[in-house]
Design a protein around this motif. Structure first.
Motif, short mmCIF file in Angstrom:
data_model
loop_
_atom_site.label_atom_id
_atom_site.label_comp_id
_atom_site.label_asym_id
_atom_site.label_seq_id
_atom_site.Cartn_x
_atom_site.Cartn_y
_atom_site.Cartn_z
N THR A 5 1.00 -1.14 0.08
CA THR A 5 0.07 0.06 0.15
C THR A 5 0.99 1.25 -0.19
OG1 THR A 5 -0.22 0.07 2.42
CG2 THR A 5 -1.95 -1.08 1.20
N GLN A 6 0.40 2.36 -0.79
CA GLN A 6 0.97 3.64 -0.52
C GLN A 6 0.09 4.82 0.08
OE1 GLN A 6 2.97 2.53 -4.84
NE2 GLN A 6 3.27 4.58 -4.32
N CYS A 23 5.49 3.73 2.03
CA CYS A 23 4.88 2.42 1.45
C CYS A 23 5.07 1.31 2.41
CB CYS A 23 6.16 2.16 0.19
SG CYS A 23 5.78 0.20 -0.18
N GLN A 25 4.43 -2.83 3.13
CA GLN A 25 3.95 -4.24 2.70
C GLN A 25 3.69 -5.24 3.88
OE1 GLN A 25 6.47 -7.01 2.99
NE2 GLN A 25 8.34 -5.77 3.54
N GLY A 104 2.66 -1.66 -5.42
CA GLY A 104 1.64 -0.84 -4.70
C GLY A 104 0.91 0.10 -6.04
#
Lengths: 112, 112
Positions: A5-6, A23, A25, A104
């Motif tokens: 995800t960003q 960012c 993960q 992402g």
């Protein structure tokens, strides 16, 4: 499923501002990467990280820095944003088993 | 040094027609090869990968690619495309290091 995800999908900043792109993960991957994507140029590597507190310059590190304080989080920092840093920024983490990189959704940054 | 060449920046094709997206790479050692797809306003998603074994690799959404070591190519094919295949496609190579080298991308446009 691996999830990267960003923090933002779209971001507008002014010239000279300090910009943080985050960012995260969730697969406990050691290797993480930051790229920028520009039309006709493909993806170019800015920085990558092998592990916490470890970083390596990629092909275009000028004007950027990174931070990796926790394994799951890799931040890209624009110390003083400039208009030529307007771009799409993509973060990825890499599986040690398959070498596949998981991306992402990207952050589209506009510097005015 | 590694490099990846995607010979076509754009490929227009009609729905249900076959398509081939070309990718050539340069490397003096063994490589791993990848094809990624990027739909509008999204990150990159892995289509398929070649690590070892059979040179014909099948991926998601009906795509396949053939690794040809003598011609240093890894062309992507689909026998019958759909409107939903409209996207940008990236070929990438790694010499089993931590860095992926990407091509500049091919934009596939499928027309009804």
């Amino acid at each position: 499923d691996v999830k990267v995800t960003q923090s933002s999908r779209y971001l507008v900043k002014r010239t000279g501002e300090k910009v943080f792109l985050e960012c995260v993960q969730d697969m406990d991957h050691e290797n993480m990467f930051w790229y920028r994507q520009d039309p006709g140029l493909g993806l170019r590597l800015i920085y990558f990280s092998y592990d916490v507190k470890m970083k390596e310059k990629g092909d275009i590190p000028e004007g950027y820095s990174v931070s990796r304080e926790k394994k799951e989080r890799f931040s890209l920092i624009l110390e003083s944003a400039s208009t030529n840093q307007t771009s799409m920024y993509l973060c990825a983490s890499r599986s040690p088993a398959t070498y596949e990189q998981y991306f992402g959704p990207g952050t589209r940054l506009t510097v005015t | 040094a590694q490099s990846v060449t995607q010979l076509d920046s754009q490929v227009p094709v009609f729905e249900e027609a076959p398509v081939e997206l070309r990718c050539n790479y340069s490397s003096s050692v063994s490589v791993y090869l990848f094809w990624y797809v990027q739909y509008p306003n999204q990150g990159l998603q892995l289509l398929l990968k070649y690590l070892s074994g059979s040179t014909l690799v099948k991926g998601i959404n009906g795509f396949e690619a053939e690794f040809n070591k003598s011609q240093t190519s890894f062309h992507l094919r689909k026998p019958s495309v759909h409107i939903s295949d409209t996207a940008e496609y990236f070929c990438a190579v790694t010499e089993v290091t931590d860095k992926l080298i990407f091509g500049t991308g091919t934009r596939l446009q499928v027309f009804p």
